[in-house]
Design an enzyme around this catalytic site. Structure first.
Site, PDB file in Angstrom:
ATOM      1  N   ASP A  20     -12.706  16.229  30.838  1.00  0.00           N
ATOM      2  CA  ASP A  20     -12.464  17.302  29.864  1.00  0.00           C
ATOM      3  C   ASP A  20     -13.608  17.424  28.862  1.00  0.00           C
ATOM      4  OD1 ASP A  20     -11.068  19.375  28.732  1.00  0.00           O
ATOM      5  OD2 ASP A  20      -9.724  18.097  27.562  1.00  0.00           O
ATOM      6  N   GLY A  21     -13.859  18.657  28.412  1.00  0.00           N
ATOM      7  CA  GLY A  21     -14.843  18.879  27.353  1.00  0.00           C
ATOM      8  C   GLY A  21     -16.053  19.698  27.756  1.00  0.00           C
ATOM      9  N   HIS A  37     -19.735  23.641  32.795  1.00  0.00           N
ATOM     10  CA  HIS A  37     -19.127  23.134  34.033  1.00  0.00           C
ATOM     11  C   HIS A  37     -20.199  22.597  34.985  1.00  0.00           C
ATOM     12  CE1 HIS A  37     -15.173  24.304  32.879  1.00  0.00           C
ATOM     13  NE2 HIS A  37     -15.452  25.600  32.832  1.00  0.00           N
ATOM     14  N   LEU A 131     -16.143   4.158  49.199  1.00  0.00           N
ATOM     15  CA  LEU A 131     -15.406   4.668  48.046  1.00  0.00           C
ATOM     16  C   LEU A 131     -14.459   5.790  48.479  1.00  0.00           C
ATOM     17  CD1 LEU A 131     -15.166   4.774  44.830  1.00  0.00           C
ATOM     18  CD2 LEU A 131     -16.739   6.710  44.986  1.00  0.00           C
ATOM     19  N   LEU A 199      -1.965  13.823  29.005  1.00  0.00           N
ATOM     20  CA  LEU A 199      -2.184  13.795  30.452  1.00  0.00           C
ATOM     21  C   LEU A 199      -2.381  15.188  31.047  1.00  0.00           C
ATOM     22  CD1 LEU A 199       0.305  11.019  31.639  1.00  0.00           C
ATOM     23  CD2 LEU A 199      -2.192  10.904  31.642  1.00  0.00           C
TER      24      LEU A 199
END
Ligand code: IPE
Ligand code: IPE
Ligand code: MG
Length: 244
Positions: A20-21, A37, A131, A199
């Site tokens: 976020d941010g 973004h 991963l 959340l």
């Protein structure tokens, strides 16, 4: 014989991140939100690498929520274009590094070009054992639980599932993190950037016993060093799961 290794605190197996941010990061610079973004995508690339290096097995990122459709057409379209661009430029390297990509959410509702590139990424990396990288895309925790309830109810109605046999594991199996995605473990740690401490409909069922970490860093400013620091700090936390 070296015994020191056993005294190292355990790394979290599954780390989830609420990225976020991006908007505030762009606003601070007086540049378009999409540039934020884009910077966020670059930050994500670095976090994936570091997660892999420090031995996190599962990394889940919240990329687009079911509520993010409320944003302007330009912003939403721009985010999905960035995703297509990201997959085109990164897929080969992810695959080379044995990263396996999964999507959590109803990705079929997003623009066609993005669906195509996602399906290519899923298919290319399907057998990879490195991963495990999960992208929550058009993801909503309530929606996920709702669709699980619907599927379970129809099984009951069809007589293929008995009410008495429904357990917490049954519910888990029907979530996006369930059978359709090889039953991923619950996140041990959830990190949210940008100073918000909520959340926002992320992994509601799966986060029951997750540790939570919040940082004021805006997502594009979030560095691999800070990520590693938070993850290592987690290793020192005591999780009691309701016990003594
Ligand atoms: C997070 O950044 C990315 C998405 C939700 C897609 P935001 O766009 O929410 O950034 P802020 O919260 O406006 O700063
Ligand atoms: C959560 O961020 C969703 C993602 C990071 C993809 P939002 O910016 O959408 O959440 P709110 O609106 O601040 O709760
Ligand atoms: Mg936000």
């Amino acid at each position: 014989m070296t015994q020191a290794v056993t005294s190292l605190p355990a790394m979290p197996r599954h780390v989830a991140v609420i990225m976020d941010g991006n908007g505030r990061w762009a606003e601070k610079r007086g540049i378009p939100k999409l540039a934020g973004h884009n910077a966020g995508m670059l930050a994500m690339k670095e976090i994936i690498k570091r997660a892999d290096i420090i031995g996190v097995k599962y990394l889940t990122v919240y990329a687009f929520s079911t509520e993010n459709w409320k944003r302007s057409k330009e912003e939403v379209g721009g985010i999905f274009n960035l995703l297509v661009k990201y997959v085109a430029s990164e897929l080969a390297e992810l695959h080379e590094n044995q990263v396996k990509v999964r999507i959590l959410g109803d990705y079929t509702e997003i623009p066609d070009a993005a669906v195509k590139s996602i399906e290519k990424a899923l298919d290319t990396t399907k057998d990879n054992q490195g991963l495990q990288f999960n992208i929550a895309l058009n993801y909503g925790g309530r929606r996920e639980i709702l669709q699980a309830v619907k599927e379970i109810s129809s099984q009951v109605a069809a007589g293929t599932l008995k009410v008495d046999t429904i357990t917490e594991e049954t519910i888990s199996r029907y979530l996006y993190t369930g059978e359709e995605n090889d039953n991923l473990p619950d996140p041990d740690l959830i990190i949210r950037t940008s100073g918000e401490e909520r959340l926002s409909n992320f992994l509601l069922w799966q986060s029951a016993y997750s540790e939570l970490a919040f940082t004021d860093s805006l997502w594009p400013d979030f560095t691999p060093e800070e990520f590693e620091h938070i993850v290592r700090a987690f290793a020192g936390r005591k999780r009691r799961f309701g016990g003594r």
